[in-house]
Design an enzyme around this catalytic site. Sequence first.
Site, mmCIF file in Angstrom:
data_model
loop_
_atom_site.group_PDB
_atom_site.id
_atom_site.type_symbol
_atom_site.label_atom_id
_atom_site.label_comp_id
_atom_site.label_asym_id
_atom_site.label_seq_id
_atom_site.Cartn_x
_atom_site.Cartn_y
_atom_site.Cartn_z
ATOM 1 N N HIS A 1 9.940 0.342 4.144
ATOM 2 C CA HIS A 1 8.756 -0.360 3.609
ATOM 3 C C HIS A 1 8.328 -1.479 4.535
ATOM 4 C CE1 HIS A 1 6.296 -2.654 0.684
ATOM 5 N NE2 HIS A 1 6.161 -1.481 0.109
ATOM 6 N N PHE A 2 7.657 -1.317 5.490
ATOM 7 C CA PHE A 2 7.232 -0.105 6.160
ATOM 8 C C PHE A 2 7.838 -0.165 7.556
ATOM 9 C CE2 PHE A 2 3.825 -1.351 3.236
ATOM 10 C CZ PHE A 2 3.708 -0.204 2.472
#
Length: 148
Positions: free
Chosen positions: A50-51
């Site tokens: 993420h991410f």
Amino acid sequence: MKHLGIKEIQKIIPHRHPFLLVDYIEDYEPGEYAVGYKCVTYREDFFAGHFPQEPVMPGVLIVEALAQVGAVAVLMQEENKGKLGYFGGIKNCKFRRKVVPGDKLKLEARIIRQKGPLVIGEAVASVDGEVAVKAELSLMIGKAETDD
């Protein structure tokens, strides 16, 4: 000001790695408020997904960190010691800025109403004085289930 380190926090709330999202409590008044911090590092497990190209702390985890700080304030009350704080609801939640590795996330929770096991609080997460998340959170205070 009253301080709590990680060992004292773990005596109050049941969360443990990787889900304990509060590093220390800077100040508190049982049943009224607590102010804590999460030092966000790139080594957090959630950043792997993420991410990968732009690491951002998931908003839901920021809200959880706020709830954990609020639970510290509530569960330090004499009548709530040894109990658990279960999420009851989230209202008026607004995300205002990203939280990224290197940020020192300030977590403030103030109890605004309490009736029986229901506790309502105002919560604000910020970085360097800039609001990241604001929400009204509710907790239900209950006994921990045991296996005996």
